[in-house]
Design an enzyme around this catalytic site. Sequence first.
Site, mmCIF file in Angstrom:
data_model
loop_
_atom_site.group_PDB
_atom_site.id
_atom_site.type_symbol
_atom_site.label_atom_id
_atom_site.label_comp_id
_atom_site.label_asym_id
_atom_site.label_seq_id
_atom_site.Cartn_x
_atom_site.Cartn_y
_atom_site.Cartn_z
ATOM 1 C CB VAL A 124 -0.758 0.172 1.046
ATOM 2 C CG1 VAL A 124 -1.892 1.296 1.255
ATOM 3 C CG2 VAL A 124 -1.637 -1.047 1.349
ATOM 4 C CB CYS A 125 0.821 4.170 0.255
ATOM 5 S SG CYS A 125 1.152 6.068 0.279
#
Length: 223
Positions: A124-125
């Site tokens: 994520v990210c």
Amino acid sequence: MLAQIVLFDGFDPLDVIAPYEVLHAAGMFTEGAVSVELVTAEGPREVPSGTGPLSLRSTGTLDPVRADVIILPGAAGELPAEAATTDEDPQDTIPAVLGRTLQTGLPGLVEEALHREDTIVATVCGGSLVLAMAGLIEGRHATTHHLGLELLEATGARPVRARVVDDGDLVTGAGVTSGLDLALYLIEREIGPRVAHSVEQLFAHERRGVVWSTRGQAPALAL
């Protein structure tokens, strides 16, 4: 399906909590067929986030043999440009926090997972930047927060401007809230769309955008 979400000092809380709740809910809808743990490369400990005094406790050790899915979050902190104009320590910038993970056992464990045929590594990210800086996803399609796409490309990865990118055993999410969409997609892909739909209804959240993949016909025009 066992999912392990990896904590490290300075992690971004939403990168962790969003997929954790989705996967936990999937466990309820499958009578325990999906389970999720918070882990670190070092084992059980209290792990400080990059957001003030908030911390989470890991209950186990990252284990590429046990885990079916490993999810690596990004970091919270100052952007380099912001730190240059404030009194913030440059060591508290997001790239510095992510870079410190390379001095831990995390890259080695994730590399082992990527070499396992049945293990999915998801991020994520800024989590994908950890893999990229460790040299683990050279030539692989991936995404990250839009501010990190240039760095992703500079490390040899192939950045894609999409909310979720599926490159087989590597599935990456873009900005912070994409953790919801990433986890819902993993549930749809590995467990099925009916369970994913039930979780989506529970959280009153509709996934955004098309999941990019190398499958199918390539577009004739490049944007």
